[in-house]
Every structure is written in structure tokens, then in C-alpha cells.
Scaffold this active site. Structure first.
Site, PDB file in Angstrom:
ATOM      1  N   GLY A 191     -67.713 -45.285  49.808  1.00 47.32           N
ATOM      2  CA  GLY A 191     -67.361 -44.327  48.757  1.00 47.32           C
ATOM      3  C   GLY A 191     -65.924 -43.859  48.817  1.00 47.32           C
ATOM      4  O   GLY A 191     -65.546 -42.951  48.085  1.00 47.32           O
ATOM      5  N   GLY A 212     -63.407 -51.727  45.619  1.00 43.89           N
ATOM      6  CA  GLY A 212     -62.430 -51.521  46.694  1.00 43.89           C
ATOM      7  C   GLY A 212     -61.600 -52.779  46.903  1.00 43.89           C
ATOM      8  O   GLY A 212     -61.864 -53.828  46.307  1.00 43.89           O
ATOM      9  N   GLU A 271     -72.625 -48.293  43.690  1.00 44.45           N
ATOM     10  CA  GLU A 271     -72.742 -49.260  44.798  1.00 44.45           C
ATOM     11  C   GLU A 271     -74.127 -49.167  45.435  1.00 44.45           C
ATOM     12  O   GLU A 271     -74.719 -50.179  45.809  1.00 44.45           O
ATOM     13  CB  GLU A 271     -71.666 -48.988  45.850  1.00 44.45           C
ATOM     14  CG  GLU A 271     -70.274 -49.352  45.370  1.00 44.45           C
ATOM     15  CD  GLU A 271     -69.166 -48.902  46.302  1.00 44.45           C
ATOM     16  OE1 GLU A 271     -68.113 -49.526  46.273  1.00 44.45           O
ATOM     17  OE2 GLU A 271     -69.359 -47.923  47.050  1.00 44.45           O
ATOM     18  N   LYS A 282     -62.640 -51.027  60.685  1.00 42.75           N
ATOM     19  CA  LYS A 282     -63.767 -50.285  60.096  1.00 42.75           C
ATOM     20  C   LYS A 282     -64.937 -50.138  61.083  1.00 42.75           C
ATOM     21  O   LYS A 282     -65.871 -49.403  60.816  1.00 42.75           O
ATOM     22  CB  LYS A 282     -64.265 -50.999  58.832  1.00 42.75           C
ATOM     23  CG  LYS A 282     -63.201 -51.231  57.766  1.00 42.75           C
ATOM     24  CD  LYS A 282     -62.886 -49.977  57.025  1.00 42.75           C
ATOM     25  CE  LYS A 282     -61.867 -50.110  55.918  1.00 42.75           C
ATOM     26  NZ  LYS A 282     -62.238 -50.922  54.797  1.00 42.75           N
ATOM     27  N   GLY A 303     -63.562 -45.197  47.551  1.00 40.05           N
ATOM     28  CA  GLY A 303     -63.028 -45.362  46.197  1.00 40.05           C
ATOM     29  C   GLY A 303     -63.817 -44.571  45.159  1.00 40.05           C
ATOM     30  O   GLY A 303     -63.500 -44.627  43.969  1.00 40.05           O
ATOM     31  N   THR A 316     -61.188 -54.836  49.503  1.00 40.77           N
ATOM     32  CA  THR A 316     -61.790 -56.022  50.143  1.00 40.77           C
ATOM     33  C   THR A 316     -62.686 -56.745  49.137  1.00 40.77           C
ATOM     34  O   THR A 316     -62.656 -57.984  49.035  1.00 40.77           O
ATOM     35  CB  THR A 316     -62.601 -55.610  51.400  1.00 40.77           C
ATOM     36  OG1 THR A 316     -61.902 -54.576  52.081  1.00 40.77           O
ATOM     37  CG2 THR A 316     -62.814 -56.781  52.331  1.00 40.77           C
ATOM     38  N   GLY A 333     -67.543 -53.817  50.230  1.00 43.46           N
ATOM     39  CA  GLY A 333     -66.792 -53.351  51.391  1.00 43.46           C
ATOM     40  C   GLY A 333     -67.425 -52.104  51.991  1.00 43.46           C
ATOM     41  O   GLY A 333     -68.513 -51.688  51.578  1.00 43.46           O
ATOM     42  N   ALA A 334     -66.744 -51.517  52.969  1.00 44.69           N
ATOM     43  CA  ALA A 334     -67.226 -50.262  53.576  1.00 44.69           C
ATOM     44  C   ALA A 334     -66.051 -49.561  54.237  1.00 44.69           C
ATOM     45  O   ALA A 334     -65.019 -50.182  54.524  1.00 44.69           O
ATOM     46  CB  ALA A 334     -68.314 -50.552  54.607  1.00 44.69           C
ATOM     47  N   ASP A 335     -66.227 -48.263  54.453  1.00 49.14           N
ATOM     48  CA  ASP A 335     -65.184 -47.480  55.124  1.00 49.14           C
ATOM     49  C   ASP A 335     -65.423 -47.387  56.629  1.00 49.14           C
ATOM     50  O   ASP A 335     -64.485 -47.299  57.406  1.00 49.14           O
ATOM     51  CB  ASP A 335     -65.116 -46.082  54.501  1.00 49.14           C
ATOM     52  CG  ASP A 335     -64.780 -46.178  53.025  1.00 49.14           C
ATOM     53  OD1 ASP A 335     -63.684 -46.654  52.720  1.00 49.14           O
ATOM     54  OD2 ASP A 335     -65.630 -45.832  52.186  1.00 49.14           O
TER      55      ASP A 335
HETATM   56  C1  5RP Z   1     -65.601 -47.817  47.269  1.00 44.29           C
HETATM   57  C2  5RP Z   1     -66.083 -48.315  48.583  1.00 44.29           C
HETATM   58  C3  5RP Z   1     -65.245 -49.374  49.244  1.00 44.29           C
HETATM   59  O1  5RP Z   1     -66.042 -50.479  49.483  1.00 44.29           O
HETATM   60  C4  5RP Z   1     -64.726 -48.810  50.535  1.00 44.29           C
HETATM   61  O2  5RP Z   1     -64.000 -47.626  50.259  1.00 44.29           O
HETATM   62  C5  5RP Z   1     -63.822 -49.823  51.245  1.00 44.29           C
HETATM   63  O3  5RP Z   1     -62.638 -49.977  50.532  1.00 44.29           O
HETATM   64  P1  5RP Z   1     -61.545 -51.053  50.940  1.00 44.29           P
HETATM   65  O4  5RP Z   1     -62.182 -52.392  50.846  1.00 44.29           O
HETATM   66  O5  5RP Z   1     -60.444 -50.848  49.916  1.00 44.29           O
HETATM   67  O6  5RP Z   1     -61.079 -50.746  52.332  1.00 44.29           O
HETATM   68  O7  5RP Z   1     -67.072 -47.914  49.124  1.00 44.29           O
HETATM   69  O8  5RP Z   1     -66.424 -46.772  46.790  1.00 44.29           O
END
Ligand code: 5RP
Length: 231
Positions: free
Chosen positions: A101, A32, A109, A127, A103, A34, A88-90
Site C-alpha cells: 500500500g 508500484g 490489490e 524489502k 502507493g 516493480t 510488489g510489496a513494501d
Molecule cells: C502499491 C503497493 C506496491 O506494490 C508497493 O508499494 C511496492 O512498491 P514498489 O514496487 O514501487 O517498491 O503495494 O500500493
């Protein structure tokens, strides 16, 4: 003072996480945007002499890290333990449970984080949520029998959507599987839901990461990085 943008918040969280990486560590590399900041910072440190071996959690991260010349193992091989993973995380709730997830890399992960001594999650302040569930939970499923797997996901209260690739074909994960995005609304009991979804035959893994983060680093719009440690 001007407030930091979301991208800048991601950047300062990634920079704070990179400070935890020490010489000779085996480091899980998340996926992702981040995580990409973190990978780029680690590459600079490697160039300056830091000795690490990275374990990428997606093909995209693997390609990036290779290009930036971070020594890697692309499969675990003889490695059974990772010292530190940065990802990272959503969404992040007050107990540091996560939805991941966005991405599509959630299964790798989860493998990488579950083999890690310590997991640091890096996020911008958007987030943080009181309850997980505004972001639909990505669930990786096998293509075989996918319609019936999706039906079973609905039986747990999800509005489901098969993730698509440019509206022409189902999105395929690095493992060749499909992703169903499951909108539950506010999730009352994330550990229970994670167990229930995982019990469906055909589900490979879910984007609910329960009790996996040791530390969440939140880039705030003030320029401060907040540390949230697990209890
Ligand atoms: C990918 C992930 C990412 O860590 C999550 O979607 C966060 O993405 P970003 O850093 O682009 O906001 O879990 O599977």
C-alpha cells in the site's frame, strides 16, 4: 562483479515472475514500480503473441496496461477467478506476510490477490525483514469520521499520519478514500493486528496481507532471483 542496484533487482524479479504467465491466463496486474516492470514485460509478450487478459489493481496500472495494449477487464464483470497475480510489496517477513500500500492501491490489490489462484510477489532484497513494521502500515479509511477512525487506530498502538497529496490536501485513493499511515514499530502478531484494525468501523482495508503470497521472488544484488515458496 558490480552489484545490482535496487531498480535492477526489481527488474530481474519481475522478469522471473513473467515466466510464470501462460497462454490464456487471466492475470492480476499489481501496482508500484516493480509491478510496472512486470506489466511492461507482459506487454512485450502480448505483442509477441501471448494471449492473456489483465485485471489491473489501480487506475495507474490500468492506464499503463491500456497504453501498452494488454487486453483488460477494468472491473471483474463476469470474471470471478484470476489465474495468477503478480504484485510488489513494501515489506515481506519470513512467513511471507506482507505490508503493501505504499502507493495507496492496497484495497484493490487485496481484492485482486484474494480472487487469485496464485499470487507471486516481486521485490528487491531490501524489502525482506525479520519482523514487519519498520514500514508504516497503510490503512484505507472512509473520509466520513476520519478523525475518530484515526483515534481508534491509535488505540491499537499506532503513531498515525494522514497521507497528504503534495502537502495541500489529503491523498485520495482510487476509491475516493483516505490513507492513514500507521507506524507500529515491530509487529509481534501480524494476523491479530490485521484482524483488530479491520474490525474498526470506518476502516476499509489494511495494508497487512496475511498468508496471501504463494511465492515471493527476491531480486538479489548478486543477480540471482531467490524463490521463497509459502509453506
Ligand atoms: C502499491 C503497493 C506496491 O506494490 C508497493 O508499494 C511496492 O512498491 P514498489 O514496487 O514501487 O517498491 O503495494 O500500493
Amino acid at each position: 562483479m558490480a552489484k545490482l542496484s535496487i531498480l535492477e533487482q526489481k527488474q530481474i524479479a519481475a522478469a522471473a515472475a513473467a515466466e510464470f504467465v501462460e497462454n490464456r491466463m487471466i492475470v492480476g496486474l499489481g501496482s508500484g514500480s516493480t509491478s510496472e516492470f512486470a506489466v511492461r514485460l507482459l506487454a512485450e509478450k502480448v505483442k509477441a503473441g501471448l494471449k492473456i487478459v489483465g485485471v489491473p489493481s489501480s487506475i495507474t496500472t490500468e492506464k499503463l496496461a491500456r497504453r501498452l495494449k494488454i487486453p483488460l477487464v477494468s472491473d471483474f464483470g463476469v470474471i470471478t477467478k484470476i489465474d495468477l497475480t503478480i504484485d510488489g510489496a513494501d515489506e515481506v517477513d519470513p512467513q511471507l506476510n506482507l505490508i503493501k500500500g505504499g502507493g495507496g492501491a492496497l484495497t484493490r490489490e487485496k481484492i485482486v490477490t484474494s480472487r487469485s489462484e496464485r499470487v507471486i510477489i516481486i521485490v528487491d532484497e531490501k524489502k525482506l525483514v525479520k519482523k514487519l513494521g519498520k514500514f508504516a502500515v497503510p490503512v484505507e479509511i472512509l473520509p466520513f469520521g476520519w478523525r475518530s477512525t484515526m483515534e481508534l487506530l491509535r488505540s491499537f498502538g499506532a503513531r498515525t499520519k494522514l497521507r497528504e497529496q503534495a502537502k495541500t490536501a489529503p491523498f485520495r485513493t482510487d476509491n475516493g478514500n483516505y490513507i492513514v499511515d500507521c507506524a507500529f514499530g515491530k509487529i509481534k502478531n501480524p494476523p491479530l493486528l490485521a484482524q483488530q484494525l479491520k474490525s474498526i468501523i470506518g476502516v476499509v482495508e489494511t495494508g497487512l496481507f496475511i498468508s496471501r503470497a504463494d511465492l515471493v521472488l527476491v531480486g538479489r544484488n548478486t543477480g540471482r532471483v531467490e524463490e521463497k515458496w509459502s509453506a
